[in-house]
Design a protein around this motif. Structure first.
Motif: not given
Lengths: 113, 106
Positions: A71-94
């Motif tokens: 259905n075109y939806s999406s997931e982002l997975n991040v394993n073994a999180l690091l402190l540096g992964d702290s951020a705003l995660y943006l999804c964009a469609s086109s």
């Protein structure tokens, strides 16, 4: 007509944990791209999904993975999180994976402690 | 890899003054897009340029794409407080510049 929706809006994780972020594209769009935006910086391209396949990938480690559903939806997975992964995660469609404007969601704010 | 540099990093102008931000790519681009992000918000598409030497206008905003398709600029005439935000260029939809923060004093 719903725009791009992302969930969750905010979440807190600890180092070493795993996180899954979700994105529903704008109606009629078939391509989803993910970006990481650290505070005060521009969005950094993670990867793009089209026709359920990863089409392009930025300079991110394999800890970052994704998926696109029929259905075109999406997931982002991040394993073994690091402190540096702290951020705003943006999804964009086109519509289409080559040109066309990107419609961004409000983002998921991830904090890693 | 491809890099996109954007200058200035920050500009603070008096309302009514003009504003320009510049974008330079390390490689030739197929297209360049411009986005605006309000504080606490998400990037919103402004325009896409595709052709060499292309110039497009949106009311007080003028966008240019260089002849070599490696640089671009956004010029705002007579800034207003509603123009406040961060302006990003994006090469080939993938590589974003660091953005130019615009503050407008009324």
């Amino acid at each position: 007509d719903a725009g791009v929706t992302q969930s969750p809006t905010h979440l807190i994780k600890t180092r070493g944990q795993q996180v899954t972020l979700r994105c529903s594209p704008k109606s009629g769009h078939d391509t989803v791209s993910w970006y990481q935006q650290a505070l005060g910086q521009g969005p950094q391209f993670i990867f793009q999904y089209y026709e359920e396949e990863e089409r392009q990938r930025g300079n991110f480690p394999d800890r970052f993975s994704g998926h696109q559903f029929p259905n075109y939806s999406s997931e982002l997975n991040v394993n073994a999180l690091l402190l540096g992964d702290s951020a705003l995660y943006l999804c964009a469609s086109s519509l289409g994976h080559n040109t066309g404007e990107l419609f961004f969601g409000e983002g998921s704010r991830l904090t890693v402690l | 890899g491809q890099q996109v540099m954007q200058i200035p990093q920050y500009q603070h102008v008096q309302e009514g003054e003009d504003f320009t931000t510049y974008c330079n790519s390390s490689t030739t681009l197929s297209n360049i897009q411009w986005y605006k992000q309000r504080p606490g918000g998400h990037p919103v598409f402004l325009i896409q340029l595709v052709k060499s030497g292309e110039v497009k206008k949106q009311k007080r905003l003028t966008f240019q794409f260089g002849e070599a398709k490696k640089n671009s600029s956004l010029h705002i005439t007579a800034t207003q407080t509603t123009d406040v935000g961060t302006y990003f260029c994006a090469g080939n939809k993938l590589v974003f510049g660091a953005g130019t923060i615009l503050r407008v004093k009324s």
